[in-house]
Design a protein around this motif. Structure first.
Motif, mmCIF file in Angstrom:
data_model
loop_
_atom_site.group_PDB
_atom_site.id
_atom_site.type_symbol
_atom_site.label_atom_id
_atom_site.label_comp_id
_atom_site.label_asym_id
_atom_site.label_seq_id
_atom_site.Cartn_x
_atom_site.Cartn_y
_atom_site.Cartn_z
ATOM 1 N N ALA A 151 -6.994 0.575 -4.374
ATOM 2 C CA ALA A 151 -8.399 0.369 -4.016
ATOM 3 C C ALA A 151 -8.957 -0.885 -4.669
ATOM 4 C CB ALA A 151 -9.227 1.589 -4.410
ATOM 5 N N THR A 182 0.817 -1.220 0.000
ATOM 6 C CA THR A 182 0.000 0.000 0.000
ATOM 7 C C THR A 182 0.844 1.261 0.000
ATOM 8 O OG1 THR A 182 -0.178 -0.144 2.409
ATOM 9 C CG2 THR A 182 -1.990 -1.089 1.115
ATOM 10 N N GLU A 215 -15.139 -0.514 3.956
ATOM 11 C CA GLU A 215 -15.303 0.842 4.499
ATOM 12 C C GLU A 215 -13.991 1.624 4.396
ATOM 13 O OE1 GLU A 215 -17.689 3.675 5.174
ATOM 14 O OE2 GLU A 215 -18.448 1.624 5.039
ATOM 15 N N GLU A 216 -12.885 0.939 4.640
ATOM 16 C CA GLU A 216 -11.564 1.562 4.536
ATOM 17 C C GLU A 216 -11.285 2.030 3.109
ATOM 18 O OE1 GLU A 216 -7.071 -0.194 4.702
ATOM 19 O OE2 GLU A 216 -8.426 -0.838 6.308
ATOM 20 N N VAL A 217 -11.732 1.246 2.134
ATOM 21 C CA VAL A 217 -11.467 1.543 0.720
ATOM 22 C C VAL A 217 -12.469 2.551 0.158
ATOM 23 C CG1 VAL A 217 -11.389 0.522 -1.595
ATOM 24 C CG2 VAL A 217 -10.393 -0.709 0.334
ATOM 25 N N ARG A 218 -13.694 2.498 0.653
ATOM 26 C CA ARG A 218 -14.774 3.342 0.129
ATOM 27 C C ARG A 218 -14.336 4.812 0.084
ATOM 28 N NH1 ARG A 218 -19.675 1.285 0.328
ATOM 29 N NH2 ARG A 218 -19.233 0.120 2.246
ATOM 30 N N SER A 262 -11.874 6.115 -1.505
ATOM 31 C CA SER A 262 -10.455 6.361 -1.784
ATOM 32 C C SER A 262 -10.182 6.512 -3.271
ATOM 33 C CB SER A 262 -9.586 5.242 -1.207
ATOM 34 O OG SER A 262 -9.837 4.019 -1.858
ATOM 35 N N LEU A 272 -7.494 -3.978 -2.817
ATOM 36 C CA LEU A 272 -8.078 -4.130 -1.477
ATOM 37 C C LEU A 272 -9.570 -4.483 -1.546
ATOM 38 C CD1 LEU A 272 -6.284 -1.239 0.436
ATOM 39 C CD2 LEU A 272 -5.818 -3.702 0.594
ATOM 40 N N GLY A 310 -15.302 -4.047 7.147
ATOM 41 C CA GLY A 310 -14.277 -3.110 7.605
ATOM 42 C C GLY A 310 -13.340 -2.702 6.491
ATOM 43 N N LEU A 311 -12.901 -3.672 5.693
ATOM 44 C CA LEU A 311 -12.000 -3.361 4.587
ATOM 45 C C LEU A 311 -12.716 -2.557 3.508
ATOM 46 C CD1 LEU A 311 -9.196 -3.562 3.393
ATOM 47 C CD2 LEU A 311 -9.781 -5.845 2.529
ATOM 48 N N GLU A 318 -14.777 -8.526 8.789
ATOM 49 C CA GLU A 318 -13.529 -8.115 8.129
ATOM 50 C C GLU A 318 -13.817 -7.523 6.751
ATOM 51 O OE1 GLU A 318 -10.089 -11.078 8.748
ATOM 52 O OE2 GLU A 318 -11.933 -12.198 9.203
#
Length: 168
Positions: free
Chosen positions: A117, A107, A141-144, A146, A120, A138-139, A135
């Motif tokens: 993105a 990353t 949401e982390e990518v959304r 970006s 991931l 969560g991932l 999981e």
């Protein structure tokens, strides 16, 4: 070469594998003949998508392995992320979630946000498919947000749908 790579990939993602494969193979030949090293990973990824659509796993894996090797050899970080995303999805298509999830996704470096993105979001898709819903969410949401690229956007929507269905 750029247009034909994009065209072959779009055909493959649209499940038009019979149309995608000859276009992808022609671009691979073109890239090798004229030493367009920067284009080769993308052309091989398009070929891998078409082979996977035909369930020709050995050919798909050979294409994606060569694509990843070429991307890394040329230090094309974005191409490497696209190759990793495709490799993750290829393993998932075969139901090999564990192989998909052990792939390392760098990353840091000089990649575009869209490449990171997509890789991931592909991992999040596998997590959702493997019923690791917390999981996956969560991932995702982390990518959304970006990247505005279509690939991660669609993958995140697919993750959201799988999580919603599996969680009732």
């Amino acid at each position: 070469a750029g247009f034909e790579c994009t065209y072959a990939t779009a055909l493959g993602l649209g499940a038009r594998y019979d149309d995608a494969l000859p276009v992808a193979e022609a671009v691979v030949d073109l890239a090798k003949r004229f030493r367009l090293d920067f284009a080769l990973p993308y052309a091989l990824c398009a070929s891998a998508i078409a082979h996977a659509g035909h369930r020709r796993w050995a050919e798909a894996h050979a294409d994606i392995e060569e694509a990843l090797h070429e991307a890394r050899a040329g230090r094309h970080a974005y191409a490497e992320h696209i190759c990793l995303a495709e490799m993750i999805r290829l393993f998932a298509q075969q139901g090999n979630h564990s192989a998909a999830l052990v792939l390392d996704i760098p990353t840091s470096g000089h990649s575009l946000p869209a490449g990171i993105a997509e890789a991931l979001a592909s991992r999040a898709l596998v997590l959702a498919s493997a019923s690791r819903l917390t999981e996956a969410s969560g991932l995702a949401e982390e990518v959304r947000g970006s990247s505005q690229a279509i690939e991660p956007t669609v993958l995140i929507a697919a993750v959201d749908a799988i999580v919603a269905v599996k969680s009732g």
